[in-house]
Write a protein that holds these residues in place. Sequence first.
Motif, short mmCIF file in Angstrom:
data_model
loop_
_atom_site.label_atom_id
_atom_site.label_comp_id
_atom_site.label_asym_id
_atom_site.label_seq_id
_atom_site.Cartn_x
_atom_site.Cartn_y
_atom_site.Cartn_z
N LEU A 35 -1.82 -10.06 -0.40
CA LEU A 35 -0.40 -9.71 -0.40
C LEU A 35 -0.10 -8.53 0.51
O LEU A 35 0.87 -8.55 1.27
CB LEU A 35 0.07 -9.43 -1.83
N ASN A 36 -0.95 -7.50 0.45
CA ASN A 36 -0.75 -6.33 1.31
C ASN A 36 -0.83 -6.71 2.78
O ASN A 36 -0.01 -6.26 3.60
CB ASN A 36 -1.75 -5.23 0.99
N THR A 37 -1.79 -7.55 3.13
CA THR A 37 -1.95 -8.01 4.51
C THR A 37 -0.71 -8.78 4.97
O THR A 37 -0.32 -8.70 6.13
CB THR A 37 -3.21 -8.89 4.66
N ALA A 38 -0.09 -9.52 4.03
CA ALA A 38 1.11 -10.30 4.37
C ALA A 38 2.38 -9.47 4.35
O ALA A 38 3.47 -9.99 4.59
CB ALA A 38 1.23 -11.47 3.40
N GLY A 39 2.26 -8.17 4.04
CA GLY A 39 3.42 -7.29 4.09
C GLY A 39 4.05 -6.97 2.75
O GLY A 39 5.06 -6.27 2.68
N TYR A 40 3.48 -7.48 1.67
CA TYR A 40 3.98 -7.15 0.34
C TYR A 40 3.28 -5.86 -0.11
O TYR A 40 2.14 -5.88 -0.55
CB TYR A 40 3.66 -8.27 -0.66
#
Length: 143
Positions: A35-40
Amino acid sequence: MKVLYAMAALLIAAPVLADDHKARGPARHDVRGILNTAGYTTVRDLELDDGLWEVEVQHEDGRWYDIHVVPDSGEILDPRAGKPVLPGKEILARLEAGGYTKVRDLELEDAVWEADATAPDGKRVEVRLNGFDGTVLVTETDD
């Protein structure tokens, strides 16, 4: 002596348990990384629910909403991601093409379609489908 047998059983079972964990897909901390990698960047209430990771994320406007992450692939199912969600009649057609009958209670939860149906093998099941492409994600026997 019983302790030795128990330890031996655990040593034998450990690789099987490890393989079983890998088969279920990413662990909780891995999902956060996806999720962090996807911008969340703001994530809370991460839980494995009915075979999918359910996560509460904060939108840029400050509001919280739910998304799902597919355990096997790490695919993020976010209805606000700009991808169109398939309409119910398309999902129904895909279920029927897959051999499911007596489909009922078809409803959309975020970007995941859920339905009760009779599986091709005749068992009553609850089915969860990817709202973007209609693939069956989870099938559980309906009690």
